[in-house]
Design a protein around this motif. Structure first.
Motif, PDB file in Angstrom:
ATOM      1  N   LEU A  70       3.976   0.098   2.683  1.00 14.97           N
ATOM      2  CA  LEU A  70       3.973   0.214   4.149  1.00 14.97           C
ATOM      3  C   LEU A  70       4.105  -1.179   4.743  1.00 14.97           C
ATOM      4  N   SER A  71       5.005  -1.339   5.676  1.00 16.84           N
ATOM      5  CA  SER A  71       5.181  -2.635   6.324  1.00 16.84           C
ATOM      6  C   SER A  71       5.812  -2.387   7.686  1.00 16.84           C
ATOM      7  N   PRO A  72       4.981  -2.003   8.679  1.00 12.52           N
ATOM      8  CA  PRO A  72       5.510  -1.609   9.993  1.00 12.52           C
ATOM      9  C   PRO A  72       6.422  -2.689  10.588  1.00 12.52           C
ATOM     10  N   ILE A  73       6.101  -3.961  10.305  1.00 16.11           N
ATOM     11  CA  ILE A  73       6.876  -5.060  10.893  1.00 16.11           C
ATOM     12  C   ILE A  73       8.331  -5.052  10.398  1.00 16.11           C
ATOM     13  N   ASP A  74       8.540  -4.513   9.178  1.00 20.46           N
ATOM     14  CA  ASP A  74       9.906  -4.401   8.655  1.00 20.46           C
ATOM     15  C   ASP A  74      10.471  -2.999   8.850  1.00 20.46           C
ATOM     16  N   GLY A  75       9.762  -2.173   9.627  1.00 19.16           N
ATOM     17  CA  GLY A  75      10.240  -0.810   9.873  1.00 19.16           C
ATOM     18  C   GLY A  75      10.049   0.117   8.678  1.00 19.16           C
ATOM     19  N   GLY A 113       7.775   2.730   7.225  1.00 18.95           N
ATOM     20  CA  GLY A 113       6.636   3.619   7.477  1.00 18.95           C
ATOM     21  C   GLY A 113       6.460   4.581   6.315  1.00 18.95           C
ATOM     22  N   GLU A 142       7.398   7.572   5.881  1.00 18.41           N
ATOM     23  CA  GLU A 142       8.609   8.342   5.568  1.00 18.41           C
ATOM     24  C   GLU A 142       9.502   7.574   4.596  1.00 18.41           C
ATOM     25  N   GLU A 143       9.671   6.256   4.836  1.00 16.02           N
ATOM     26  CA  GLU A 143      10.588   5.432   4.039  1.00 16.02           C
ATOM     27  C   GLU A 143      10.154   5.330   2.574  1.00 16.02           C
ATOM     28  N   GLU A 185      -0.385  -5.666   2.099  1.00 18.39           N
ATOM     29  CA  GLU A 185       0.425  -4.460   2.274  1.00 18.39           C
ATOM     30  C   GLU A 185       0.086  -3.404   1.225  1.00 18.39           C
ATOM     31  N   THR A 243      -1.343   0.276   2.019  1.00 19.82           N
ATOM     32  CA  THR A 243      -0.651   1.466   1.542  1.00 19.82           C
ATOM     33  C   THR A 243      -1.620   2.374   0.783  1.00 19.82           C
ATOM     34  N   TYR A 267      -3.977   4.049   3.207  1.00 19.65           N
ATOM     35  CA  TYR A 267      -3.293   5.100   3.968  1.00 19.65           C
ATOM     36  C   TYR A 267      -3.187   6.380   3.149  1.00 19.65           C
TER      37      TYR A 267
END
Lengths: 200, 200
Positions: B111-116, B118, B120-121, B148, B152, B155
């Motif tokens: 997970l790395s919201p800053i790199d888009g 989320g 799903e990816e 990160e 992850t 989460y």
């Protein structure tokens, strides 16, 4: 790797590259598969074309696509000087410096009797024939300043001793931008012996 | 390089490999041309097959040649434990250690919201569906001990909070063969907190 014979084979094949071990090969393979498939396909094609298509120039022994390479085929560069280097990367370094505009001869190695590399293996007869047939006036021996490189240079010079050809060797000295404190003693000695008047 | 467009293209293509710059690419190209043509051809074929043939396993997302990879297809490894890793190289390290005999799920990232990136990816929904459908009893979150990786893991754990599944994280401590004096403070603290009776 249990999960994919194709990935296994890719990792194993990447190890033929110099300096690439198991871990680096893995990293390269995963990088290509994750983020560089187009680059990987391009590399595959470039490798295939180069491995079958690249040959040696008949005149200078360098890698070339054609019988005679671009440099040998350039009339402007047949100016009576010939520079002898050990490898294509040496030639490239000289070309990138941009100052030298004569021809080349690439030995693809140096004399090393212990490894079975004699004058025949590095094409010295071909070089001598070319020096004479093209009427070379200056032969620059730009082999590496190592024991083998020096020996190779002296061997070539000896073979041309009787002829009226200027034979030169690249100057030793302090690298431009280098710091005196970090330069080794042999280089400093050479730099002192080769000192020049400031006005030159 | 004036002497060969094929060599130019090979050097340029080699630069798609991670950690390979201009000089290294040149060295690799010349090495292959001088001494490794068969290796180069083999690499070309391996690249071409892998770039077109390698896909993702439908079950664990790892690289595979087939719809379901060898590990997911192995009945003996469906033992109710599932190990979540970030990348195929993490999976490989665990496989090479040889002790773990359960299944895997490869996130191919974290997970790395800053790199888009989320949930799903990295296929978290697919992971949760698999955990439930396969009746997983222990989920080992073996993401890296980075910010990160920890995020992850938390989460995933949060999403499975309501279910009766044992969720574990790999132990931190002193590496086997490591020297105490070179181990960082965080690791030492973990090693102290996780200390065990000698008789165990």
């Amino acid at each position: 790797m249990a999960f994919s014979p194709l990935v296994d084979e890719l990792v194993e094949s990447l190890r033929c590259l110099p300096g690439v071990g198991q871990k680096t090969a893995q990293r390269m393979a995963f990088h290509l598969l994750e983020r560089g498939r187009s680059g990987g396909s391009r590399l595959s094609e470039a490798l295939s074309s180069a491995m079958t298509g690249v040959r040696r120039c008949d005149s200078c022994q360098n890698f070339a696509d054609t019988e005679i390479c671009g440099i040998c085929d350039n009339d402007a560069r047949r100016n009576g000087t010939l520079c002898v280097v050990e490898s294509p990367s040496d030639l490239l370094a000289i070309e990138q410096a941009g100052d030298y505009r004569g021809g080349y001869f690439v030995l693809m190695g140096h004399l090393s009797p212990i490894d079975g590399v004699g004058p025949e293996e590095i094409g010295i007869e071909r070089l001598l024939a070319r020096v004479i047939s093209e009427g070379i006036t200056e032969l620059i021996l730009a082999t590496n300043p190592t024991v083998e490189g020096e020996a190779t240079a002296h061997y070539i010079a000896d073979r041309l001793d009787a002829r009226d050809i200027l034979i030169t060797r690249l100057a030793h000295g302090i690298p431009v931008g280098g710091e005196l404190g970090y330069v080794d003693g042999f280089t400093l000695t050479h730099a002192f012996r080769g000192r020049k008047p400031l006005s030159e």
